[in-house]
Design a protein around this motif. Structure first.
Motif, mmCIF file in Angstrom:
data_model
loop_
_atom_site.group_PDB
_atom_site.id
_atom_site.type_symbol
_atom_site.label_atom_id
_atom_site.label_comp_id
_atom_site.label_asym_id
_atom_site.label_seq_id
_atom_site.Cartn_x
_atom_site.Cartn_y
_atom_site.Cartn_z
ATOM 1 N N HIS A 34 0.871 -1.174 0.000
ATOM 2 C CA HIS A 34 0.000 0.000 0.000
ATOM 3 C C HIS A 34 0.910 1.226 0.000
ATOM 4 O O HIS A 34 1.674 1.431 0.940
ATOM 5 C CB HIS A 34 -0.905 0.000 1.230
ATOM 6 N N ASP A 35 0.840 2.025 -1.059
ATOM 7 C CA ASP A 35 1.677 3.206 -1.182
ATOM 8 C C ASP A 35 1.322 4.244 -0.123
ATOM 9 O O ASP A 35 0.212 4.236 0.423
ATOM 10 C CB ASP A 35 1.550 3.799 -2.583
ATOM 11 N N PRO A 36 2.251 5.171 0.169
ATOM 12 C CA PRO A 36 2.020 6.159 1.227
ATOM 13 C C PRO A 36 0.784 7.033 1.032
ATOM 14 O O PRO A 36 0.244 7.554 1.996
ATOM 15 C CB PRO A 36 3.286 7.026 1.199
ATOM 16 N N ASP A 37 0.321 7.184 -0.200
ATOM 17 C CA ASP A 37 -0.845 8.037 -0.444
ATOM 18 C C ASP A 37 -2.158 7.259 -0.436
ATOM 19 O O ASP A 37 -3.181 7.769 -0.863
ATOM 20 C CB ASP A 37 -0.692 8.778 -1.771
ATOM 21 N N LYS A 38 -2.146 6.030 0.088
ATOM 22 C CA LYS A 38 -3.339 5.182 0.013
ATOM 23 C C LYS A 38 -4.067 5.071 1.345
ATOM 24 O O LYS A 38 -3.496 5.170 2.424
ATOM 25 C CB LYS A 38 -2.982 3.774 -0.471
ATOM 26 N N ALA A 39 -5.356 4.847 1.220
ATOM 27 C CA ALA A 39 -6.250 4.613 2.350
ATOM 28 C C ALA A 39 -7.349 3.701 1.823
ATOM 29 O O ALA A 39 -7.334 3.311 0.657
ATOM 30 C CB ALA A 39 -6.837 5.929 2.853
ATOM 31 N N SER A 40 -8.289 3.346 2.675
ATOM 32 C CA SER A 40 -9.451 2.609 2.190
ATOM 33 C C SER A 40 -10.710 3.291 2.694
ATOM 34 O O SER A 40 -10.689 4.001 3.698
ATOM 35 C CB SER A 40 -9.431 1.139 2.640
ATOM 36 N N GLU A 57 3.730 1.991 8.457
ATOM 37 C CA GLU A 57 2.794 2.207 9.560
ATOM 38 C C GLU A 57 1.425 2.517 8.977
ATOM 39 O O GLU A 57 1.312 3.182 7.945
ATOM 40 C CB GLU A 57 3.265 3.363 10.442
ATOM 41 N N MET A 58 0.387 2.021 9.636
ATOM 42 C CA MET A 58 -0.980 2.222 9.172
ATOM 43 C C MET A 58 -1.858 2.636 10.346
ATOM 44 O O MET A 58 -1.621 2.220 11.476
ATOM 45 C CB MET A 58 -1.537 0.933 8.554
ATOM 46 N N HIS A 59 -2.855 3.448 10.054
ATOM 47 C CA HIS A 59 -3.881 3.788 11.040
ATOM 48 C C HIS A 59 -5.126 2.994 10.670
ATOM 49 O O HIS A 59 -5.563 3.020 9.510
ATOM 50 C CB HIS A 59 -4.186 5.287 11.055
ATOM 51 N N GLU A 86 -5.492 3.669 6.747
ATOM 52 C CA GLU A 86 -4.776 4.747 6.071
ATOM 53 C C GLU A 86 -3.291 4.519 6.311
ATOM 54 O O GLU A 86 -2.876 4.249 7.441
ATOM 55 C CB GLU A 86 -5.198 6.095 6.649
ATOM 56 N N VAL A 87 -2.480 4.588 5.255
ATOM 57 C CA VAL A 87 -1.037 4.492 5.413
ATOM 58 C C VAL A 87 -0.552 5.787 6.049
ATOM 59 O O VAL A 87 -0.953 6.880 5.640
ATOM 60 C CB VAL A 87 -0.342 4.236 4.059
ATOM 61 N N THR A 113 -10.056 -3.428 -3.799
ATOM 62 C CA THR A 113 -11.121 -2.671 -4.452
ATOM 63 C C THR A 113 -11.607 -1.524 -3.574
ATOM 64 O O THR A 113 -12.245 -0.613 -4.076
ATOM 65 C CB THR A 113 -12.310 -3.581 -4.816
ATOM 66 N N HIS A 114 -11.287 -1.568 -2.286
ATOM 67 C CA HIS A 114 -11.715 -0.494 -1.389
ATOM 68 C C HIS A 114 -10.630 0.543 -1.184
ATOM 69 O O HIS A 114 -10.815 1.504 -0.458
ATOM 70 C CB HIS A 114 -12.103 -1.084 -0.017
ATOM 71 N N GLU A 115 -9.461 0.357 -1.843
ATOM 72 C CA GLU A 115 -8.352 1.279 -1.662
ATOM 73 C C GLU A 115 -8.559 2.529 -2.510
ATOM 74 O O GLU A 115 -8.969 2.449 -3.648
ATOM 75 C CB GLU A 115 -7.038 0.593 -2.037
ATOM 76 N N ILE A 116 -8.268 3.676 -1.906
ATOM 77 C CA ILE A 116 -8.415 4.965 -2.577
ATOM 78 C C ILE A 116 -7.139 5.770 -2.399
ATOM 79 O O ILE A 116 -6.325 5.478 -1.509
ATOM 80 C CB ILE A 116 -9.613 5.761 -2.045
ATOM 81 N N THR A 117 -6.951 6.780 -3.207
ATOM 82 C CA THR A 117 -5.865 7.744 -3.005
ATOM 83 C C THR A 117 -6.360 8.794 -2.041
ATOM 84 O O THR A 117 -7.457 9.350 -2.223
ATOM 85 C CB THR A 117 -5.449 8.378 -4.348
ATOM 86 N N LYS A 118 -5.569 9.043 -1.010
ATOM 87 C CA LYS A 118 -5.980 10.015 0.002
ATOM 88 C C LYS A 118 -6.056 11.400 -0.632
ATOM 89 O O LYS A 118 -5.227 11.763 -1.477
ATOM 90 C CB LYS A 118 -4.973 10.056 1.159
ATOM 91 N N PRO A 119 -7.047 12.207 -0.245
ATOM 92 C CA PRO A 119 -7.129 13.572 -0.784
ATOM 93 C C PRO A 119 -5.955 14.408 -0.290
ATOM 94 O O PRO A 119 -5.391 14.124 0.763
ATOM 95 C CB PRO A 119 -8.453 14.092 -0.241
ATOM 96 N N ASP A 120 -5.595 15.411 -1.071
ATOM 97 C CA ASP A 120 -4.534 16.339 -0.650
ATOM 98 C C ASP A 120 -4.957 17.043 0.618
ATOM 99 O O ASP A 120 -6.139 17.295 0.857
ATOM 100 C CB ASP A 120 -4.253 17.384 -1.737
ATOM 101 N N GLU A 121 -3.981 17.377 1.437
ATOM 102 C CA GLU A 121 -4.263 18.123 2.681
ATOM 103 C C GLU A 121 -4.876 19.469 2.308
ATOM 104 O O GLU A 121 -4.516 20.086 1.320
ATOM 105 C CB GLU A 121 -2.984 18.327 3.481
ATOM 106 N N VAL A 122 -5.791 19.931 3.114
ATOM 107 C CA VAL A 122 -6.455 21.210 2.878
ATOM 108 C C VAL A 122 -5.806 22.285 3.704
ATOM 109 O O VAL A 122 -5.414 22.105 4.795
ATOM 110 C CB VAL A 122 -7.969 21.122 3.197
#
Length: 122
Positions: A34-40, A57-59, A86-87, A113-122
């Motif tokens: 799971h790449d650093p920008d990934k979450a589910s 590390e993952m949360h 979340e990575v 299939t549930h993995e997504i790219t985390k949105p950019d920080e706001v």
């Protein structure tokens, strides 16, 4: 002592390279990076998933519990329990997931299939 002939030997799990997916009679084993920008997204499975963290590390959120997991930690997501991850940090997270019982043949294959790219920080 003579060295054993291992020319026909194939390791059960590779230590580097592509993700792997192994189907056994009663369970499946899914090795993923799971790449650093990934979450589910929050999701459930009909099967129990036992996840072993190898690197990174993952949360995790599993049911009502939230926690961080590092190499050597094990996460159990019982069947039909909402969960997500979340990575954390800049390093990829390698995991091995034991899925039991094995899914039907049409549903088998690498998870993610549930993995997504985390949105950019706001």
């Amino acid at each position: 002592m003579t060295a054993p002939d291992i020319t026909a030997y194939h390791p059960f799990m590779e230590t580097a390279g592509e993700d792997e997916h192994i189907v056994l009679e009663d369970c499946e084993i899914d090795a993923r990076t799971h790449d650093p920008d990934k979450a589910s997204e929050l999701h459930t499975h009909a099967e129990t998933h036992v996840i072993f963290v190898r690197t990174g590390e993952m949360h995790w959120t599993v049911g009502d519990d939230e926690f961080n997991a590092a190499p050597g930690d094990t996460i159990v997501t019982p069947a039909n329990t909402e969960h997500k991850f979340e990575v954390v940090g800049d390093d990829p997270s390698k995991t091995v997931c034991l899925i039991a019982p094995a899914r039907s043949p049409e549903d088998q294959g690498p998870s993610g299939t549930h993995e997504i790219t985390k949105p950019d920080e706001v």
